[in-house]
Design a protein around this motif. Structure first.
Motif, PDB file in Angstrom:
ATOM      1  N   ILE A   7       0.849  -1.185   0.000  1.00  0.00           N
ATOM      2  CA  ILE A   7       0.000   0.000   0.000  1.00  0.00           C
ATOM      3  C   ILE A   7       0.888   1.239   0.000  1.00  0.00           C
ATOM      4  O   ILE A   7       1.912   1.289   0.691  1.00  0.00           O
ATOM      5  CB  ILE A   7      -0.930   0.004   1.233  1.00  0.00           C
ATOM      6  N   ALA A   8       0.523   2.239  -0.782  1.00  0.00           N
ATOM      7  CA  ALA A   8       1.271   3.483  -0.860  1.00  0.00           C
ATOM      8  C   ALA A   8       0.312   4.660  -0.752  1.00  0.00           C
ATOM      9  O   ALA A   8      -0.875   4.552  -1.064  1.00  0.00           O
ATOM     10  CB  ALA A   8       2.068   3.566  -2.160  1.00  0.00           C
ATOM     11  N   ALA A   9       0.846   5.804  -0.316  1.00  0.00           N
ATOM     12  CA  ALA A   9       0.031   7.010  -0.181  1.00  0.00           C
ATOM     13  C   ALA A   9       0.792   8.205  -0.735  1.00  0.00           C
ATOM     14  O   ALA A   9       2.010   8.301  -0.623  1.00  0.00           O
ATOM     15  CB  ALA A   9      -0.334   7.254   1.285  1.00  0.00           C
ATOM     16  N   ALA A  10       0.040   9.109  -1.328  1.00  0.00           N
ATOM     17  CA  ALA A  10       0.565  10.408  -1.746  1.00  0.00           C
ATOM     18  C   ALA A  10      -0.404  11.474  -1.248  1.00  0.00           C
ATOM     19  O   ALA A  10      -1.616  11.348  -1.427  1.00  0.00           O
ATOM     20  CB  ALA A  10       0.709  10.488  -3.261  1.00  0.00           C
ATOM     21  N   ASP A  74       3.365   2.412   2.783  1.00  0.00           N
ATOM     22  CA  ASP A  74       4.808   2.591   2.678  1.00  0.00           C
ATOM     23  C   ASP A  74       5.198   2.394   1.208  1.00  0.00           C
ATOM     24  O   ASP A  74       5.040   1.287   0.677  1.00  0.00           O
ATOM     25  CB  ASP A  74       5.549   1.593   3.566  1.00  0.00           C
ATOM     26  N   PRO A  75       5.628   3.473   0.528  1.00  0.00           N
ATOM     27  CA  PRO A  75       5.966   4.781   1.076  1.00  0.00           C
ATOM     28  C   PRO A  75       4.766   5.707   1.226  1.00  0.00           C
ATOM     29  O   PRO A  75       3.702   5.470   0.661  1.00  0.00           O
ATOM     30  CB  PRO A  75       6.923   5.339   0.016  1.00  0.00           C
ATOM     31  N   SER A 285      -9.946  13.478 -17.093  1.00  0.00           N
ATOM     32  CA  SER A 285      -9.364  12.359 -16.352  1.00  0.00           C
ATOM     33  C   SER A 285      -9.394  12.633 -14.855  1.00  0.00           C
ATOM     34  O   SER A 285      -9.127  13.744 -14.407  1.00  0.00           O
ATOM     35  CB  SER A 285      -7.917  12.125 -16.799  1.00  0.00           C
ATOM     36  N   ASP A 286      -9.703  11.588 -14.085  1.00  0.00           N
ATOM     37  CA  ASP A 286      -9.659  11.679 -12.626  1.00  0.00           C
ATOM     38  C   ASP A 286      -8.241  11.510 -12.084  1.00  0.00           C
ATOM     39  O   ASP A 286      -7.988  11.807 -10.911  1.00  0.00           O
ATOM     40  CB  ASP A 286     -10.545  10.592 -11.999  1.00  0.00           C
ATOM     41  N   ALA A 287      -7.326  11.024 -12.907  1.00  0.00           N
ATOM     42  CA  ALA A 287      -5.954  10.786 -12.445  1.00  0.00           C
ATOM     43  C   ALA A 287      -5.230  12.111 -12.237  1.00  0.00           C
ATOM     44  O   ALA A 287      -5.647  13.155 -12.737  1.00  0.00           O
ATOM     45  CB  ALA A 287      -5.210   9.927 -13.443  1.00  0.00           C
ATOM     46  N   SER A 288      -4.127  12.070 -11.505  1.00  0.00           N
ATOM     47  CA  SER A 288      -3.448  13.306 -11.138  1.00  0.00           C
ATOM     48  C   SER A 288      -1.998  13.030 -10.789  1.00  0.00           C
ATOM     49  O   SER A 288      -1.491  11.911 -10.944  1.00  0.00           O
ATOM     50  CB  SER A 288      -4.140  13.928  -9.920  1.00  0.00           C
ATOM     51  N   LEU A 289      -1.353  14.056 -10.275  1.00  0.00           N
ATOM     52  CA  LEU A 289       0.040  13.898  -9.853  1.00  0.00           C
ATOM     53  C   LEU A 289       0.175  12.941  -8.683  1.00  0.00           C
ATOM     54  O   LEU A 289       1.248  12.372  -8.458  1.00  0.00           O
ATOM     55  CB  LEU A 289       0.655  15.255  -9.507  1.00  0.00           C
ATOM     56  N   ARG A 290      -0.885  12.719  -7.920  1.00  0.00           N
ATOM     57  CA  ARG A 290      -0.792  11.770  -6.806  1.00  0.00           C
ATOM     58  C   ARG A 290      -0.600  10.347  -7.322  1.00  0.00           C
ATOM     59  O   ARG A 290       0.265   9.614  -6.841  1.00  0.00           O
ATOM     60  CB  ARG A 290      -2.047  11.879  -5.920  1.00  0.00           C
ATOM     61  N   GLU A 291      -1.401   9.951  -8.298  1.00  0.00           N
ATOM     62  CA  GLU A 291      -1.185   8.642  -8.935  1.00  0.00           C
ATOM     63  C   GLU A 291       0.204   8.570  -9.550  1.00  0.00           C
ATOM     64  O   GLU A 291       0.903   7.550  -9.443  1.00  0.00           O
ATOM     65  CB  GLU A 291      -2.242   8.399 -10.019  1.00  0.00           C
ATOM     66  N   GLY A 292       0.614   9.671 -10.209  1.00  0.00           N
ATOM     67  CA  GLY A 292       1.942   9.702 -10.819  1.00  0.00           C
ATOM     68  C   GLY A 292       3.054   9.564  -9.811  1.00  0.00           C
ATOM     69  O   GLY A 292       4.072   8.907 -10.070  1.00  0.00           O
ATOM     70  N   THR A 293       2.891  10.172  -8.644  1.00  0.00           N
ATOM     71  CA  THR A 293       3.905  10.079  -7.596  1.00  0.00           C
ATOM     72  C   THR A 293       4.044   8.650  -7.093  1.00  0.00           C
ATOM     73  O   THR A 293       5.167   8.150  -6.878  1.00  0.00           O
ATOM     74  CB  THR A 293       3.540  11.016  -6.430  1.00  0.00           C
ATOM     75  N   ILE A 294       2.936   7.972  -6.897  1.00  0.00           N
ATOM     76  CA  ILE A 294       2.994   6.586  -6.432  1.00  0.00           C
ATOM     77  C   ILE A 294       3.685   5.710  -7.467  1.00  0.00           C
ATOM     78  O   ILE A 294       4.512   4.849  -7.134  1.00  0.00           O
ATOM     79  CB  ILE A 294       1.576   6.091  -6.099  1.00  0.00           C
ATOM     80  N   ILE A 295       3.384   5.941  -8.758  1.00  0.00           N
ATOM     81  CA  ILE A 295       4.053   5.195  -9.827  1.00  0.00           C
ATOM     82  C   ILE A 295       5.544   5.504  -9.838  1.00  0.00           C
ATOM     83  O   ILE A 295       6.388   4.598  -9.943  1.00  0.00           O
ATOM     84  CB  ILE A 295       3.419   5.530 -11.187  1.00  0.00           C
TER      85      ILE A 295
END
Length: 315
Positions: A7-10, A74-75, A285-295
């Motif tokens: 599991i990851a969080a941004a 984490d992270p 799109s619902d995606a954002s920099l948060r999804e990008g950060t996790i990737i």
């Protein structure tokens, strides 16, 4: 034994809100929520984040971090965009966040923000066609032009939906003259952006997704064009906003008041992007920099900031 789910969080500190994304890597979104703080207005007025704003920010971040740690994230990556880029006390803010949460608050450049957004929108895959990605924020907006195998070209518009609204709108609902000023300023700003010839366009951020909600007729939610925004749809959104006070639209459409008040500006920025790049429509799109950060964190670890161009290009 089955592989353990990671599991990851941004958590993103933006102009309007602090936004949390908690997700299983490669799987289900567990939490996607936000708290409105309006930091852009504090920074625009004072040049810094005052003590009460800092206390509110630290409280939200501390709570979010504690909750996602308890869920095994984490992270956990903390991000900040336009308000922290401009705040004269950002070092103090970052120190307070580090002390309270034990985590660094990464203040992103416009370019880093744009590239993370592209990673999120494309789910970490390189583009296969000439593409434009528009991120309409509250305090600023970014345009990314992408070609297969080429480095991305990034343009920055120094206003987003919140700041453009503050500059030109005083009435609720906005007047015809105020809407004219919004559209004229948006087109003027986009005229100075890098040139390109995308065949596909995507818009991210609340301006796009809330515009879709505002202009979707009952029964049309699942039609092929339901997630597309063209100039007719931006015009329709502006006419809806002009016709009724924000409180009435909040009740009718279930949108937040701040989002309604900024809708005409957001629609004007989207309209300007369509015109600037000669696109018939943009996908919302619902995606954002948060999804990008996790990737990015999954693929590049602690070096994610240095590896963003490579991750976007796919080389």
């Amino acid at each position: 034994m089955a592989d353990e789910v990671r599991i990851a969080a941004a958590i993103d500190v933006g102009s309007n809100s602090v936004h949390l994304l908690l997700t299983e890597l490669g799987g289900e979104v567990l939490r996607d929520e936000s708290e409105l703080l309006g930091l852009w207005a504090m920074v625009d007025m004072e040049g810094f984040i005052p003590d009460d704003g800092l206390a509110a920010l630290v409280e939200v971040l501390t709570r979010y971090v504690s909750e996602v740690k308890a869920e095994g994230a984490d992270p956990i990556t903390l991000l900040a965009t336009e308000p922290l880029r401009r705040a004269s006390n950002r070092s103090r803010v970052r120190a307070a966040v580090l002390e309270a949460t034990g985590l660094e608050l990464n203040v992103l450049s416009h370019e880093e923000e744009a590239l993370l957004t592209v990673l999120g929108v494309l789910d970490g895959e390189p583009t296969q066609e000439p593409l434009m990605v528009l991120d309409v924020g509250g305090g600023s907006s970014e345009v990314v032009l992408l070609e297969p195998g080429a480095d991305p070209v990034i343009g920055v518009v120094p206003v987003g939906s919140a700041r453009l609204t503050a500059q030109h709108v005083e009435d609720d609902p906005p007047t015809a003259e105020e809407v004219f000023e919004l559209r004229a300023e948006a087109h003027h700003l986009f005229s100075s952006l890098p040139t390109g010839h995308p065949v596909r366009g995507i818009v991210v951020g609340g301006s796009g997704t809330n515009l879709i909600r505002l202009t979707t007729e009952e029964g049309d939610e699942d039609t092929p064009d339901s997630g597309l925004i063209d100039v007719e749809r931006t015009a329709k959104a502006i006419e809806i906003v002009k016709a009724s006070p924000s409180a009435q639209l909040v009740e009718s459409y279930g949108l937040r008041e701040r989002r309604v008040l900024q809708m005409a500006a957001g629609a004007s920025l989207i309209e300007a992007a369509l015109d600037c790049y000669n696109l018939s429509a943009l996908e919302a799109s619902d995606a954002s920099l948060r999804e990008g950060t996790i990737i990015a964190c999954e693929q590049a670890g602690d070096a994610w900031r240095e590896e963003l161009v490579r991750l976007v290009v796919g080389s």
